[in-house]
Motif scaffolding. Sequence first.
Motif: not given
Length: 229
Positions: A212-215, A185-190, A196-206
């Motif tokens: 801001d990594g692009g796709y 679950i994305c910690s920003e949009c929920g 495989t389509r997530t990034v981790e930043k400061d312990g949170n998953i986005f």
Amino acid sequence: MNPRREIWKLIEKRDVVELLHRSAVLHGHYCPGLALGVKGSYELVKRLGLRSEGMEDVLAVVETNNCASDGVQFVIGCSLGNNSLVFKDLGKTAFTLTERDGKGLRARVKNEASEQWSEKVEDFSNIFKKVVTKRAGDKEDKVKLLSLSEKASMVVVHTDPDKIFEFEEAQVKIPEYAPIHDSHICSECGEKVMATRTVEKDGNIFCLSCSDGGYSELTGFGIQKVGDN
Ligand SMILES: [Zn+2]
Ligand SMILES: [Zn+2]
């Protein structure tokens, strides 16, 4: 029950015209490009005797995202959704049918193939240039284009395949069966998102749209990286 039995029956009956009509339900209009996908796919299926059940045992490779790729997906039954379609962003109207051994048959549209329908359907090239290439033309021109486009698609269906296609054996690099991934679950949009389509930043998953990594995005321009910083 096999949901594609009617398509297989049409292939057995060599009814390429009806295959074109059915494919046009997906594609939205008749055009020589769609007809090339239908006709070429029919030839590949007939020559190799392969039947896709959409389970990645039979695979199709398309080399560009144009009208023909809808004919390929419909007639062969390998689609974006069932992971049996390999999309190569090469800009060539060519498609390959193969089993998992990778020994495939490739149909490439000959460079001069368009002469077949532009000679037989007068005005098609001119009206196509006006409406599609230049994005000009009024309502009447668009109606005329659709009608001539249908005629051109019928020319393709009725032309000797060797006049339009180059057939060649091809060795295909087969991808592994599509993996099944965990969801996060994305910690920003929920929203739920494939791991495989997530990034981790400061312990949170986005998810990628919140990071801001692009796709990658597939549009009429092909595959492009967007949102890259
Ligand atoms: Zn089309
Ligand atoms: Zn998000």
